[in-house]
Motif scaffolding. Structure first.
Motif, PDB file in Angstrom:
ATOM      1  N   MET A 199      11.242  14.840   8.813  1.00 61.73           N
ATOM      2  CA  MET A 199      11.187  13.402   8.532  1.00 61.73           C
ATOM      3  C   MET A 199       9.879  12.765   8.979  1.00 61.73           C
ATOM      4  O   MET A 199       9.572  11.643   8.588  1.00 61.73           O
ATOM      5  N   GLY A 200       9.099  13.454   9.812  1.00 57.67           N
ATOM      6  CA  GLY A 200       7.888  12.850  10.337  1.00 57.67           C
ATOM      7  C   GLY A 200       8.219  11.683  11.256  1.00 57.67           C
ATOM      8  O   GLY A 200       9.189  11.720  12.012  1.00 57.67           O
ATOM      9  N   TYR A 201       7.434  10.594  11.169  1.00 58.34           N
ATOM     10  CA  TYR A 201       7.650   9.411  12.013  1.00 58.34           C
ATOM     11  C   TYR A 201       8.669   8.493  11.341  1.00 58.34           C
ATOM     12  O   TYR A 201       8.515   8.135  10.169  1.00 58.34           O
ATOM     13  N   HIS A 202       9.704   8.121  12.088  1.00 58.50           N
ATOM     14  CA  HIS A 202      10.735   7.240  11.549  1.00 58.50           C
ATOM     15  C   HIS A 202      11.524   6.675  12.727  1.00 58.50           C
ATOM     16  O   HIS A 202      11.154   6.874  13.885  1.00 58.50           O
ATOM     17  N   TYR A 203      12.592   5.967  12.445  1.00 60.18           N
ATOM     18  CA  TYR A 203      13.480   5.422  13.476  1.00 60.18           C
ATOM     19  C   TYR A 203      14.874   5.990  13.280  1.00 60.18           C
ATOM     20  O   TYR A 203      15.297   6.259  12.156  1.00 60.18           O
ATOM     21  N   GLY A 204      15.616   6.160  14.374  1.00 57.20           N
ATOM     22  CA  GLY A 204      16.969   6.658  14.214  1.00 57.20           C
ATOM     23  C   GLY A 204      17.726   6.714  15.530  1.00 57.20           C
ATOM     24  O   GLY A 204      17.163   6.540  16.606  1.00 57.20           O
ATOM     25  N   GLY A 205      19.001   6.979  15.463  1.00 53.81           N
ATOM     26  CA  GLY A 205      19.838   7.104  16.639  1.00 53.81           C
ATOM     27  C   GLY A 205      21.248   7.485  16.249  1.00 53.81           C
ATOM     28  O   GLY A 205      21.623   7.396  15.077  1.00 53.81           O
ATOM     29  N   THR A 241       0.805  -1.224   0.000  1.00 58.66           N
ATOM     30  CA  THR A 241       0.000   0.000   0.000  1.00 58.66           C
ATOM     31  C   THR A 241       0.837   1.273   0.000  1.00 58.66           C
ATOM     32  O   THR A 241       0.305   2.362  -0.232  1.00 58.66           O
ATOM     33  N   GLY A 242       2.134   1.155   0.298  1.00 56.89           N
ATOM     34  CA  GLY A 242       2.971   2.330   0.377  1.00 56.89           C
ATOM     35  C   GLY A 242       2.748   3.169   1.611  1.00 56.89           C
ATOM     36  O   GLY A 242       3.208   4.306   1.693  1.00 56.89           O
ATOM     37  N   ARG A 243       2.063   2.618   2.611  1.00 54.92           N
ATOM     38  CA  ARG A 243       1.767   3.366   3.830  1.00 54.92           C
ATOM     39  C   ARG A 243       2.782   3.043   4.923  1.00 54.92           C
ATOM     40  O   ARG A 243       3.150   1.888   5.126  1.00 54.92           O
ATOM     41  N   ILE A 244       3.241   4.083   5.626  1.00 60.63           N
ATOM     42  CA  ILE A 244       4.123   3.887   6.769  1.00 60.63           C
ATOM     43  C   ILE A 244       3.442   2.993   7.798  1.00 60.63           C
ATOM     44  O   ILE A 244       2.239   3.127   8.064  1.00 60.63           O
ATOM     45  N   VAL A 245       4.192   2.062   8.388  1.00 63.26           N
ATOM     46  CA  VAL A 245       3.656   1.161   9.415  1.00 63.26           C
ATOM     47  C   VAL A 245       4.305   1.534  10.746  1.00 63.26           C
ATOM     48  O   VAL A 245       5.441   1.155  11.019  1.00 63.26           O
ATOM     49  N   PRO A 246       3.610   2.298  11.604  1.00 64.81           N
ATOM     50  CA  PRO A 246       4.189   2.676  12.896  1.00 64.81           C
ATOM     51  C   PRO A 246       4.245   1.505  13.869  1.00 64.81           C
ATOM     52  O   PRO A 246       3.564   0.485  13.704  1.00 64.81           O
ATOM     53  N   GLU A 247       5.069   1.675  14.883  1.00 68.40           N
ATOM     54  CA  GLU A 247       5.166   0.746  16.020  1.00 68.40           C
ATOM     55  C   GLU A 247       5.643  -0.645  15.633  1.00 68.40           C
ATOM     56  O   GLU A 247       5.303  -1.631  16.294  1.00 68.40           O
TER      57      GLU A 247
END
Length: 352
Positions: free
Chosen positions: A139-145, A106-112
């Motif tokens: 960047m909106g919602y994403h992961y990082g460190g 679907t191209g939709r971001i999958v949170p959590e």
């Protein structure tokens, strides 16, 4: 879900998660300056961050049902959340690694989903740091460190590295509905080679923003082939939307659709998003008070409603007032400009 249970499940899902930042520009690849987050001259809620930054995009790879994009920029300060309390994570390491995870179909971001990241060079472990779910203006919602690519005090070696990206799967506390039912629960892993050279570092540039500290937010960056975690437009939400109240710069679009398969007369939902650009606000605990009763809403991912909070309820009456209560604000780390918002969220009221 009550406050204690949400904090426990989010903590379990983010033990190896993180977050980050930003967009295109000029100048040099020096670490971006960062507000303290406690400066009394800053406005409450969302404010324009002090810098705009480019990044080095390193590629996209498949991991189970997901596509994962990997990129990096210079190390950053960010703030983690525990309940309504905020703690500052200082700048460290050589890069700020970032990943975006979305559904291939679907191209939709999958949170959590939860995400862990290790870095190797020539098969040898170089770095293994905590990486958090994150909210950033660009960047909106994403992961990082922040990751080190060499031992403390040493200069990283230029060349090729391998990032092993492990997606943990959506936790049971998030309902999956429609065509998402039964998906995204299993973990998936992929390796992606990336480059750390002078050419790559030259792509990371930062410039100051004249409007820094003013109410508002930088525009989200547009990355070719990489979606943004944007909530559906209010006029595109299904059923009837009763209101879009603002609580500490979180917009809580509250509405209802006809009953779904799990019973009840009406499906009541809240689609939570940031004030300025409609970025999804996940990992909250919300409830609705109506007629002396409290309805706990469930974190839900749906192809039509996107990521939202919902519950099946008895029929709603015209003129009825619904009080939306934030029991736990978004349990995601924040970068500069968001660290003062979505924390002290007061109850809001909408009328059916």
């Amino acid at each position: 879900m009550n406050r204690r249970r949400l904090l426990q499940t989010v903590a379990a899902g983010t033990a190896v998660l993180a977050g980050c930042s930003n967009t295109s520009t000029e100048s040099t690849a020096t670490p971006a300056s960062t507000q303290t987050g406690t400066d009394t001259s800053l406005p409450g809620g969302i404010y324009v961050q002090s810098f705009r930054e480019s990044m080095s995009m390193q590629g996209v790879t498949a991991a189970g049902p997901y596509e994962v994009a990997f990129m990096y920029t210079s190390p950053h300060v960010f703030w983690n959340m525990t309940g309504r309390d905020r703690s500052r994570t200082p700048r460290s390491g050589d890069i700020h690694a970032m990943a975006v995870v979305w559904d291939r179909d679907t191209g939709r971001i999958v949170p959590e989903t939860g995400l862990s990241l290790t870095v190797r060079r020539d098969g040898e472990l170089v770095s293994e740091e905590v990486i958090y779910p994150m909210l950033s203006q660009t960047m909106g919602y994403h992961y990082g460190g922040n990751f080190s690519l060499a031992d403390s005090g040493e200069t990283p070696t230029d060349g090729e590295y391998t990032a092993r990206i492990s997606v943990g799967g959506v936790p049971d506390g998030v309902e999956l509905t429609g065509s998402y039912a039964g998906r995204f629960r299993e973990p998936a892993t992929a390796d992606l080679d990336f480059s750390f050279t002078e050419t790559d570092r030259d792509e990371v540039r930062s410039e100051s923003i004249d409007q820094a500290g003013q109410p508002g937010a930088l525009r989200p960056m547009q990355m070719e082939g990489v979606p943004q975690a944007t909530a559906p437009a209010v006029d595109a939400l299904p059923g009837t939307v009763f209101g879009t109240p603002n609580s500490d710069d979180a917009i809580l679009a509250t509405g209802a659709t006809p009953a779904r398969a799990d019973g009840g007369d009406t499906y009541l939902y809240v689609s939570a998003r940031t004030r300025y650009h409609g970025m999804v606000l996940p990992a909250m605990a919300l409830s609705v008070e109506r007629g002396g009763e409290t309805v706990e809403l469930t974190r839900t991912l749906d192809p039509e409603l996107g990521y939202h909070y919902g519950a099946s309820v008895p029929a709603l009456d015209s003129g009825e007032q619904l009080r939306v209560v934030t029991d736990v604000p978004p349990q995601t780390a924040r970068h500069e400009g968001y660290e003062r918002a979505f924390r002290q969220m007061s109850p809001v009221t909408v009328t059916v």
